[in-house]
Design a protein around this motif. Structure first.
Motif, PDB file in Angstrom:
ATOM      1  N   HIS A 219       0.855  -1.180   0.000  1.00 56.96           N
ATOM      2  CA  HIS A 219       0.000   0.000   0.000  1.00 56.96           C
ATOM      3  C   HIS A 219       0.894   1.235   0.000  1.00 56.96           C
ATOM      4  CE1 HIS A 219      -3.740  -2.185   0.759  1.00 56.96           C
ATOM      5  NE2 HIS A 219      -3.090  -2.882   1.680  1.00 56.96           N
ATOM      6  N   PRO A 220       0.590   2.245  -0.798  1.00 61.54           N
ATOM      7  CA  PRO A 220       1.406   3.460  -0.783  1.00 61.54           C
ATOM      8  C   PRO A 220       1.442   4.053   0.626  1.00 61.54           C
ATOM      9  CG  PRO A 220      -0.110   3.493  -2.640  1.00 61.54           C
ATOM     10  CD  PRO A 220      -0.504   2.326  -1.783  1.00 61.54           C
ATOM     11  N   PRO A 221       2.633   4.310   1.180  1.00 61.74           N
ATOM     12  CA  PRO A 221       2.709   4.903   2.515  1.00 61.74           C
ATOM     13  C   PRO A 221       2.029   6.269   2.571  1.00 61.74           C
ATOM     14  CG  PRO A 221       4.829   3.980   1.869  1.00 61.74           C
ATOM     15  CD  PRO A 221       3.962   3.962   0.645  1.00 61.74           C
ATOM     16  N   ILE A 222       1.503   6.583   3.728  1.00 59.54           N
ATOM     17  CA  ILE A 222       0.887   7.890   3.970  1.00 59.54           C
ATOM     18  C   ILE A 222       1.958   8.808   4.537  1.00 59.54           C
ATOM     19  CG2 ILE A 222      -0.922   9.117   5.236  1.00 59.54           C
ATOM     20  CD1 ILE A 222      -2.326   6.346   5.489  1.00 59.54           C
ATOM     21  N   LEU A 223       2.202   9.944   3.919  1.00 67.29           N
ATOM     22  CA  LEU A 223       3.253  10.862   4.356  1.00 67.29           C
ATOM     23  C   LEU A 223       2.720  11.773   5.454  1.00 67.29           C
ATOM     24  CD1 LEU A 223       4.894  11.806   0.941  1.00 67.29           C
ATOM     25  CD2 LEU A 223       5.496   9.958   2.521  1.00 67.29           C
ATOM     26  N   GLY A 224       3.260  11.645   6.651  1.00 63.04           N
ATOM     27  CA  GLY A 224       2.805  12.418   7.796  1.00 63.04           C
ATOM     28  C   GLY A 224       3.775  13.511   8.196  1.00 63.04           C
ATOM     29  N   ASP A 225       3.613  13.996   9.448  1.00 62.77           N
ATOM     30  CA  ASP A 225       4.450  15.111   9.908  1.00 62.77           C
ATOM     31  C   ASP A 225       4.987  14.892  11.318  1.00 62.77           C
ATOM     32  OD1 ASP A 225       2.251  15.449  11.521  1.00 62.77           O
ATOM     33  OD2 ASP A 225       1.705  17.434  10.762  1.00 62.77           O
ATOM     34  N   TRP A 226       4.977  13.662  11.804  1.00 65.81           N
ATOM     35  CA  TRP A 226       5.467  13.258  13.126  1.00 65.81           C
ATOM     36  C   TRP A 226       4.485  13.541  14.259  1.00 65.81           C
ATOM     37  CZ3 TRP A 226       8.922  10.046  11.895  1.00 65.81           C
ATOM     38  CH2 TRP A 226      10.067  10.326  11.146  1.00 65.81           C
ATOM     39  N   THR A 227       3.378  14.237  14.043  1.00 70.02           N
ATOM     40  CA  THR A 227       2.523  14.674  15.149  1.00 70.02           C
ATOM     41  C   THR A 227       1.383  13.697  15.429  1.00 70.02           C
ATOM     42  OG1 THR A 227       0.980  15.947  13.782  1.00 70.02           O
ATOM     43  CG2 THR A 227       2.984  17.080  14.539  1.00 70.02           C
ATOM     44  N   ALA A 228       0.911  13.711  16.693  1.00 68.40           N
ATOM     45  CA  ALA A 228      -0.246  12.894  17.063  1.00 68.40           C
ATOM     46  C   ALA A 228      -1.490  13.358  16.319  1.00 68.40           C
ATOM     47  CB  ALA A 228      -0.464  12.961  18.573  1.00 68.40           C
ATOM     48  N   ASP A 229      -1.605  14.657  16.062  1.00 66.13           N
ATOM     49  CA  ASP A 229      -2.751  15.163  15.311  1.00 66.13           C
ATOM     50  C   ASP A 229      -2.826  14.525  13.933  1.00 66.13           C
ATOM     51  OD1 ASP A 229      -3.633  16.796  17.334  1.00 66.13           O
ATOM     52  OD2 ASP A 229      -2.712  18.616  16.533  1.00 66.13           O
ATOM     53  N   PHE A 230      -1.677  14.378  13.274  1.00 59.03           N
ATOM     54  CA  PHE A 230      -1.703  13.747  11.960  1.00 59.03           C
ATOM     55  C   PHE A 230      -2.062  12.276  12.086  1.00 59.03           C
ATOM     56  CE2 PHE A 230      -0.251  11.487   8.290  1.00 59.03           C
ATOM     57  CZ  PHE A 230      -0.666  12.308   7.248  1.00 59.03           C
ATOM     58  N   GLY A 231      -1.570  11.602  13.131  1.00 62.20           N
ATOM     59  CA  GLY A 231      -1.923  10.197  13.320  1.00 62.20           C
ATOM     60  C   GLY A 231      -3.421  10.013  13.466  1.00 62.20           C
ATOM     61  N   TYR A 232      -4.061  10.935  14.180  1.00 56.45           N
ATOM     62  CA  TYR A 232      -5.517  10.867  14.339  1.00 56.45           C
ATOM     63  C   TYR A 232      -6.214  11.067  12.989  1.00 56.45           C
ATOM     64  CZ  TYR A 232     -10.169  11.702  16.294  1.00 56.45           C
ATOM     65  OH  TYR A 232     -11.500  11.624  16.598  1.00 56.45           O
ATOM     66  N   PHE A 233      -5.761  12.066  12.241  1.00 49.54           N
ATOM     67  CA  PHE A 233      -6.323  12.337  10.908  1.00 49.54           C
ATOM     68  C   PHE A 233      -6.125  11.129   9.987  1.00 49.54           C
ATOM     69  CE2 PHE A 233      -5.169  13.566   6.556  1.00 49.54           C
ATOM     70  CZ  PHE A 233      -6.366  14.100   6.118  1.00 49.54           C
ATOM     71  N   ALA A 234      -4.917  10.544  10.002  1.00 48.55           N
ATOM     72  CA  ALA A 234      -4.635   9.394   9.142  1.00 48.55           C
ATOM     73  C   ALA A 234      -5.539   8.218   9.502  1.00 48.55           C
ATOM     74  CB  ALA A 234      -3.167   8.996   9.263  1.00 48.55           C
ATOM     75  N   GLY A 235      -5.785   8.027  10.808  1.00 47.10           N
ATOM     76  CA  GLY A 235      -6.673   6.955  11.223  1.00 47.10           C
ATOM     77  C   GLY A 235      -8.077   7.142  10.685  1.00 47.10           C
ATOM     78  N   GLN A 236      -8.590   8.362  10.743  1.00 44.18           N
ATOM     79  CA  GLN A 236      -9.924   8.637  10.207  1.00 44.18           C
ATOM     80  C   GLN A 236      -9.982   8.355   8.710  1.00 44.18           C
ATOM     81  OE1 GLN A 236     -10.230  12.753  11.626  1.00 44.18           O
ATOM     82  NE2 GLN A 236     -11.874  12.117  13.005  1.00 44.18           N
ATOM     83  N   GLU A 237      -8.954   8.774   7.992  1.00 48.35           N
ATOM     84  CA  GLU A 237      -8.919   8.540   6.548  1.00 48.35           C
ATOM     85  C   GLU A 237      -8.812   7.062   6.222  1.00 48.35           C
ATOM     86  OE1 GLU A 237      -9.257  10.878   3.988  1.00 48.35           O
ATOM     87  OE2 GLU A 237      -9.977  11.982   5.745  1.00 48.35           O
TER      88      GLU A 237
END
Length: 348
Positions: A219-237
């Motif tokens: 699966h193409p990796p999801i490019l994040g920004d190291w933050t917990a906020d992004f982890g939450y957003f990525a989980g929703q997506e």
């Protein structure tokens, strides 16, 4: 030579360079007593410094005693747990060895800011540099400026590995991914760090290598920004758009945000989804469930970086100077795939 400066500011290294008709790098080399400077050039620079009354404390000490006993630390991530612990270990170890530490923090990592930060450190007549700014552009600037003092980095990949002391990020990512594969997971997603960070690139590479070795779908990796906020957003997506049973996040903070999103969606961890992080920050063992992660010895890395720099500066040291090895810490956030408990995920 003559020069006038606004009364509201002190003279800088650039003022000295302008008055002496040389580059600011040449002035820095004089401050560091570099042997390649011609006597006539050195005399012209010292005359300009005298005329401008340019006398930084550390530079004056270096000129009078030949050594400043100061090292510089350049960091682009001092607010994150790992780099902050490494800097603290460097400062403690340096103090015990009779050295001062001057730290320059990069709020932005554009080339101009990087050059200014390095110039600040060289203005203090540092004898060596430790780089905790794992972006390739930092090393591009180092090369362009022709930095003469020794330096070591906590960078893990790229063209500068001979001076790198970081743990093997690729190996750590392979460990995390293999752990999930061994638990029976076949649909594994990776939340990566920022694309311009060499550590993020190395961890993504380790993930992809292990997925390929296991002959699993990528699966193409999801490019994040190291933050917990992004982890939450990525989980929703992820819950809206993908079938998966496990996620490997490139750091613990994004993994913790992901756990939050999965919990809000009513999923059980690890009954429905397994999650693995990277870094083993202190809070990772106190989440619910406790987070499986890859441990890094940030304090050890800092101590070894200082020891390695001393060696590069010609000082014999009697403590370890090489990189350390990562290790997987298996906790409750990862487990096997029970097909009966995957109502929202793909059944195998």
């Amino acid at each position: 030579m003559s020069a006038e400066l606004p009364k509201e500011r002190a003279p800088s290294i650039r003022d000295v360079a302008r008055l002496a008709g040389v580059s600011h790098q040449t002035v820095s080399r004089v401050l560091n007593d570099h042997p390649s400077i011609r006597d006539s050039t050195k005399a012209r620079i010292l005359q300009a410094m005298e005329e401008l009354q340019y006398r930084p404390n550390q530079a004056a000490r270096a000129l009078s005693k030949g050594r400043s006993r100061t090292i510089g630390v350049l960091t682009a991530s001092s607010t994150q747990y790992g780099p902050a612990r490494s800097v603290a270990a460097i400062e403690d170890t340096a103090r015990r060895q009779g050295y001062f530490v001057d730290t320059a923090n990069l709020s932005v990592a554009d080339p101009a800011a990087i050059e200014d930060a390095l110039e600040h450190l060289l203005d203090q007549a540092v004898e060596g540099l430790i780089i905790i700014a794992p972006q390739e552009r930092v090393f591009d600037v180092l090369e362009r400026m022709s930095i003469e003092v020794p330096y070591v980095s906590l960078q893990s990949t790229g063209n500068h590995d001979l001076r790198a002391l970081a743990e093997d990020q690729i190996l750590g990512a392979k460990m995390a991914t293999r752990h999930l594969v061994d638990l029976g997971h076949r649909e594994i997603v990776h939340i990566a760090g920022p694309q311009d960070w060499t550590e993020a690139e190395a961890r993504m590479q380790g993930f992809l290598l292990e997925i390929d070795d296991a002959e699993l779908m990528t699966h193409p990796p999801i490019l994040g920004d190291w933050t917990a906020d992004f982890g939450y957003f990525a989980g929703q997506e992820l819950l809206r758009s993908r079938d998966f049973s496990a996620v490997f996040a490139a750091n613990d903070e994004m993994a913790l945000g992901l756990l939050h999103a999965l919990h809000d969606a009513g999923l059980d961890i690890p009954g429905d989804v397994s999650v693995v992080g990277f870094d083993d920050i202190p809070v990772s063992s106190h989440t619910w469930p406790p987070l499986t992660t890859v441990h890094q010895d940030f304090e050890g890395i800092g101590r070894r970086a200082f020891a390695s720099l001393l060696g590069a500066m010609g000082t014999i040291v009697d403590f370890p100077t090489g990189p350390t090895a990562p290790c997987l810490v298996a906790r409750d956030s990862s487990g096997p795939v029970p097909v009966s408990r995957l109502p929202l995920l793909k059944r195998y």
